[in-house]
Design a protein around this motif. Structure first.
Motif, mmCIF file in Angstrom:
data_model
loop_
_atom_site.group_PDB
_atom_site.id
_atom_site.type_symbol
_atom_site.label_atom_id
_atom_site.label_comp_id
_atom_site.label_asym_id
_atom_site.label_seq_id
_atom_site.Cartn_x
_atom_site.Cartn_y
_atom_site.Cartn_z
ATOM 1 N N GLU A 190 0.928 -1.131 -0.161
ATOM 2 C CA GLU A 190 -0.061 -0.074 0.185
ATOM 3 C C GLU A 190 0.884 1.229 -0.089
ATOM 4 O O GLU A 190 0.460 2.192 -0.828
ATOM 5 C CB GLU A 190 -0.972 -0.166 1.071
ATOM 6 N N THR A 191 1.951 1.179 0.873
ATOM 7 C CA THR A 191 2.673 2.568 0.903
ATOM 8 C C THR A 191 3.553 2.466 -0.442
ATOM 9 O O THR A 191 3.759 3.493 -0.846
ATOM 10 C CB THR A 191 3.637 2.182 2.183
ATOM 11 N N ILE B 273 1.602 4.774 -2.880
ATOM 12 C CA ILE B 273 1.554 6.026 -2.671
ATOM 13 C C ILE B 273 2.768 6.988 -2.260
ATOM 14 O O ILE B 273 2.639 8.020 -2.241
ATOM 15 C CB ILE B 273 0.100 6.454 -1.834
ATOM 16 N N ALA B 274 3.781 6.493 -1.987
ATOM 17 C CA ALA B 274 4.968 6.902 -1.191
ATOM 18 C C ALA B 274 5.325 8.255 -2.247
ATOM 19 O O ALA B 274 5.511 9.414 -1.545
ATOM 20 C CB ALA B 274 5.996 6.102 -0.878
ATOM 21 N N ALA C 110 2.763 11.036 -2.124
ATOM 22 C CA ALA C 110 2.600 11.820 -0.943
ATOM 23 C C ALA C 110 4.049 12.743 -0.954
ATOM 24 O O ALA C 110 3.686 13.897 -0.434
ATOM 25 C CB ALA C 110 2.823 10.845 0.162
ATOM 26 N N VAL C 111 5.067 12.115 -1.028
ATOM 27 C CA VAL C 111 6.315 13.197 -1.077
ATOM 28 C C VAL C 111 6.286 14.211 -1.748
ATOM 29 O O VAL C 111 6.534 15.669 -1.335
ATOM 30 C CB VAL C 111 7.378 12.358 -1.041
ATOM 31 N N ILE D 253 -1.331 2.041 10.794
ATOM 32 C CA ILE D 253 -0.275 2.264 9.723
ATOM 33 C C ILE D 253 -0.128 0.709 9.207
ATOM 34 O O ILE D 253 -0.281 -0.193 9.739
ATOM 35 C CB ILE D 253 0.872 2.615 10.687
ATOM 36 N N GLU D 254 0.402 0.742 7.871
ATOM 37 C CA GLU D 254 0.551 -0.508 7.177
ATOM 38 C C GLU D 254 1.805 -1.255 7.751
ATOM 39 O O GLU D 254 2.832 -0.665 8.432
ATOM 40 C CB GLU D 254 0.986 -0.109 5.914
ATOM 41 N N HIS E 229 7.311 2.522 7.626
ATOM 42 C CA HIS E 229 7.365 3.785 7.696
ATOM 43 C C HIS E 229 8.564 4.447 7.378
ATOM 44 O O HIS E 229 9.829 3.859 7.235
ATOM 45 C CB HIS E 229 7.345 4.313 9.147
ATOM 46 N N SER E 230 8.639 5.537 6.533
ATOM 47 C CA SER E 230 9.768 5.773 5.714
ATOM 48 C C SER E 230 11.110 6.561 6.483
ATOM 49 O O SER E 230 12.064 6.405 6.106
ATOM 50 C CB SER E 230 9.632 7.486 4.867
ATOM 51 N N ALA F 17 8.070 14.889 15.558
ATOM 52 C CA ALA F 17 8.377 15.253 13.984
ATOM 53 C C ALA F 17 9.301 14.375 13.363
ATOM 54 O O ALA F 17 10.007 13.565 14.059
ATOM 55 C CB ALA F 17 9.218 16.548 14.087
ATOM 56 N N ALA F 18 8.873 14.065 12.336
ATOM 57 C CA ALA F 18 9.484 13.369 11.292
ATOM 58 C C ALA F 18 9.509 11.650 11.839
ATOM 59 O O ALA F 18 10.056 11.067 11.215
ATOM 60 C CB ALA F 18 11.038 13.827 11.076
ATOM 61 N N SER F 19 8.323 11.456 12.547
ATOM 62 C CA SER F 19 8.011 10.045 12.650
ATOM 63 C C SER F 19 6.492 10.105 13.040
ATOM 64 O O SER F 19 5.692 11.012 12.612
ATOM 65 C CB SER F 19 8.625 9.437 13.902
ATOM 66 N N ASP F 20 6.107 8.957 13.422
ATOM 67 C CA ASP F 20 4.716 8.582 13.560
ATOM 68 C C ASP F 20 4.391 7.693 14.874
ATOM 69 O O ASP F 20 4.350 6.737 15.103
ATOM 70 C CB ASP F 20 3.923 7.637 12.539
#
Lengths: 505, 356
Positions: free
Chosen positions: B61-62, B65-66, B69-70, B103-104, B144-145, B292-295
């Motif tokens: 899934e990611t 769309i990755a 999204a970016v 999240i995936e 996650h990126s 920031a920069a994470s989930d």
């Protein structure tokens, strides 16, 4: 961490331990310098708060026994107050105890209305009857230019009314000194020390009869140098050169000091001491000890003293000696709330005697159970039951991690335990104690006059920097702005942090 | 070579305080058990072991769309956390988030790790050994990126920031490997400790080999593990590890049912993997502390679902999760506080290695 300082601390630890170190503690107590402030007058470091960085020192102010700001009035002249009646109702004269006596720059004057009032460097001191402004400016991320109002005690950040300014502590203004000498705060020497202006190196004094070896460099006076205050000039017997003397003690620098702020000389010779203009008050049960990892604030029997603060993300490491700082207002807003009840079985409050009085950087907290506890620069102090020997810092660097649940309850708590140390308990703690909900929170002195929300662009910028979260389903916010505000937690993360007390600066 | 000498004061009073494990602490002078040979290392690289060689398989899934999204800087998920109807910080109250971020998670079958005895349905295949691997933490966060498509020497994003700051400011981690003859296969003892100061960098910003570090004599990070070198690989299959760390890296590295495999590369550098079960609440604190920069809430919910060990007796919720770290260590001399060198830096390989 500054590499030079790291090298120094290693070398200092070596020399200290080799020499025994006990003479250092003795010299702190024996300094002939006067105290920086009288009883019940405190010193507060005013700091600028930064995202992801330690608070940065700006200037130093005077406070009452609870650290609340004292003010001076621009209209007052030459030690005489012009604030009476309605003015005095708004700005009450700061009065001494009946037994108080003048000390140094602190005088006591009798007002026209018969009230005695403290005066500092000729300016009468007052307390504001309303809510003091927050008093800690907030620097924005990536801000390159200093705001000049941050250093102005009369700015709106600090002053509730035009014509009034927070009383700043400026011992250098009234201290006559030779041209190449200045006065600077030197926490590791527990006072305000003379340093060479040209390179900021520590100046020492030793009895005139005491001969010091070659690595002690006489503080030379030029041929035309004239005495200044308690500074005089003598001609050395060995080579006829002129040397500065302070209060009849010749002055030196020490070759073993590698960088400004170092006091290796204290441990190299028992007779030498840092030349202090003023010394800081320190409770009788406290000293500064030197151990494997450098100077520590300890009890007189060697137990390391710790503070606890709400955790704040700092890049640079909370374990460096200079990179962990807690602003005064932050410390006061937290007080003893982070360790109460069973928590004190492991973290033992440094109790103050019943007649303890605030002075200088030291205040007295009254704990929930009525016991009195010493605080240093706003932070209540504790010892750790897991420390077995002098110099142990087993309590250092412990994160108290706390998460809340849907009913506001604590669903997870780790009081900073590890498999080898005594098991600490969380004690009496609620999520409301852990989380500083609004940016600025309940800081001492009330709200922050200058504590604006970050610019709207900052939030968008943070969103732009976040890597893509993957195929997450979007959640419709119930109240986007309120949730955003709740999520904005740049200053405090959930939990607390235990750390030794920084005495390097 | 730099050596720092320290000595405790001669008449140090002992506090009259009852201590748990005080004897263990004070006797832990950092020396490994007596052996014919002891080599020293300093940990120079440490991060979550990543593996997204086939991202489209791992995170379908990611993967779709990755880039979009970016490119579009698309809408970010905003988690709503409510307590008594009022918004609260999702980082402080992740369990109060109203809707599972879902999240995936990793769908593929390869991840670094060890067979820790977890459920068969959860097993990965270790791409290096082809053996079974429990690594539910990787399953939770690997898409996650922050973590995905960052093969070594690159570190996961947040870990890279934190590790770099940690190296220069916090005491380092060191390792001693002791055995009768480390040039041959056989049983060994691995001792982990912390140093008294930060690690030293070389002129290129990496970590410098062959430096000398003094072992902190009273260390919460003192760990002794038994292992074996076989065909040039050092394996450990049991024990617990606790290493003090610091934000902005993780607050601690703790592993129950520790498994390790390490081998030497050129110039004596060690590369390996450490796995076990870790406290996932403490692990995710790196992200809730610095959102920031994470989930952080996405991670929190995924870890909570996928945690696979140490159920809470009251709630049944698993408190630990299987995980694997990747590490590197370089040769270092290790000393006690009295100056005695207890471990030597060596560029020789561990164990018997067939030379081609």
């Amino acid at each position: 961490m500054n590499k030079i300082r790291a090298t120094y601390l290693g070398a200092l630890a070596v020399s200290i331990l080799m020499a025994g170190g006990e003479s250092y503690a003795a010299s702190l107590k024996a300094s002939p310098a006067p105290y920086a402030t009288p009883d019940k007058i405190t010193l507060v470091n005013v700091s600028k708060l930064m995202d992801d960085a330690i608070p940065q020192y700006l200037w130093r102010r005077l406070g009452d026994a609870d650290g609340k700001p004292l003010y001076t009035y621009d209209a007052d002249q030459a030690g005489s107050s012009t604030c009476y009646n309605e003015c005095a109702a708004e700005f009450a004269p700061f009065t001494p105890d009946a037994a108080a006596k003048p000390e140094g720059d602190f005088a006591i004057v009798a007002r026209r209305d018969g009230v005695r009032q403290w005066v500092y460097q000729g300016k009468p001191l007052y307390r504001y009857s309303g809510k003091d402004p927050g008093g800690e400016p907030v620097g924005q991320r990536f801000q390159l230019k200093e705001d000049p109002t941050w250093a102005d005690p009369a700015s709106v950040i600090y002053s509730p009314k035009k014509g009034w300014r927070r009383a700043s502590f400026t011992p250098e203004k009234s201290m006559p000194m030779p041209p190449d000498v200045e006065l600077t705060a030197l926490a590791v020497a527990n006072g305000f020390a003379f340093v060479k202006s040209s390179n900021q190196m520590t100046i020492y004094a030793a009895p005139a009869s005491h001969k010091l070896p070659r690595e002690w460099r006489p503080l030379r006076a030029s041929a035309l140098a004239l005495p200044a205050g308690d500074f005089s000039v003598v001609k050395r017997a060995d080579d006829g050169s002129r040397q500065w003397v302070y209060k009849q003690e010749p002055l030196y620098t020490y070759d073993g000091d590698l960088a400004p702020g170092e006091v290796a000389g204290l441990l190299a010779d028992k007779e030498a001491h840092v030349a202090l203009g003023y010394r800081n008050y320190m409770p009788a049960e406290v000293t500064i000890g030197h151990y494997l990892r450098g100077p520590l604030l300890t009890t007189t029997n060697g137990q390391t003293l710790y503070t606890q603060a709400r955790y704040q993300t700092l890049y640079g490491g909370t374990e460096t000696r200079t990179s962990y700082g807690i602003s005064y207002n932050e410390a006061k807003s937290q007080g003893t709330v982070g360790c109460d009840g069973e928590c004190t079985d492991t973290w033992k409050p440094l109790l103050a005697p019943a007649d303890a009085r605030a002075r200088g950087f030291w205040e007295v907290y009254v704990r929930p159970d009525g016991a009195k506890q010493w605080s240093f620069k706003g932070s209540p102090l504790y010892t750790y039951s897991g420390d077995a020997q002098p110099g142990d810092v087993i309590g250092n660097n412990r994160h108290v991690i706390v998460y809340g649940g849907a009913r506001g309850e604590i669903v997870y708590a780790n009081p900073g335990n590890d498999p080898k140390s005594p098991k600490a308990q969380l004690g009496k703690l609620a999520m409301a104690d852990v989380e500083d909900r609004a940016r600025g929170g309940a800081r001492a002195g009330g709200g922050q006059a200058n504590d604006a929300a970050p610019p709207a662009g900052a939030q968008a910028k943070e969103a732009a920097q976040a890597p893509a979260a993957g195929a997450a389903k979007d959640a419709a916010p119930a109240n986007g702005a309120a949730q955003a505000d709740a999520n904005r937690n740049n200053f405090h993360s959930p939990g607390f942090y235990w750390h030794t007390v920084v005495v390097v600066y | 070579m730099r050596v720092e000498f320290f000595r405790r004061p001669a008449k140090a009073p002992v506090f009259r305080t009852a201590l748990v494990a005080a004897a263990a602490l004070t006797s832990a002078l950092g020396a490994a058990p007596a052996s014919a040979e002891t080599r020293g290392y300093v940990i120079s690289w440490f991060a979550t072991a990543t593996n997204t060689k086939d991202f489209a398989v791992d995170c379908p899934e990611t993967a779709k769309i990755a880039d979009k999204a970016v490119a579009e800087n698309g809408p970010r998920r905003r988690d709503v956390a409510l307590v008594e109807g009022k918004p609260v910080s999702a980082s402080s109250y992740p369990a109060a988030v109203q809707k599972d971020p879902a999240i995936e998670t990793i769908q593929g079958k390869y991840a670094y790790g060890f067979d820790l005895g977890g459920p068969a349905a959860n097993k990965f295949i270790d791409p290096e050994t082809q053996g079974k691997a429990d690594n539910q933490l990787w399953r939770a966060v690997g898409c996650h990126s922050n973590f995905a498509r960052r093969p070594p020497p690159e570190m996961p994003y947040s870990e890279a920031l934190g590790w770099s700051a940690l190296l220069d400011s916090a005491p380092g981690w060191v390792m001693q490997i002791s055995g009768a003859d480390l040039s041959k296969d056989g049983p060994v003892t691995v001792t982990l400790d912390r140093t008294l100061r930060h690690v030293e960098r070389d002129a290129q910003g990496g970590i410098r080999s062959n430096m000398t570090y003094t072992i902190d004599p009273v260390s919460r990070s003192h760990n002794v593990l038994s292992g074996e070198i076989k065909e040039g690989v050092l394996n450990i299959k049991s024990g617990d590890v606790y290493m003090v760390s610091d934000l902005p890296f993780y607050t601690q590295v703790d592993l129950a049912n520790t498994h390790m495999r390490m081998r030497t590369e050129e110039n004596g550098r060690i590369i390996g993997y450490w796995g076990g079960y870790t406290d996932w609440h403490a692990w995710v604190y790196l992200y809730t502390a610095r959102p920031a920069a994470s989930d952080p809430t996405g991670f929190y919910w995924a870890l909570r679902k996928l945690a696979d060990a140490d159920p809470d007796p009251a709630t049944g919720q698993n408190r630990r999760i299987s995980t694997t770290w990747r590490m590197q260590a370089i040769p270092a001399f290790l000393a006690q506080v009295d100056g005695k060198i207890v471990a030597n830096a060596s560029q020789e390989p561990l164990g018997h290695v067939e030379r081609k």
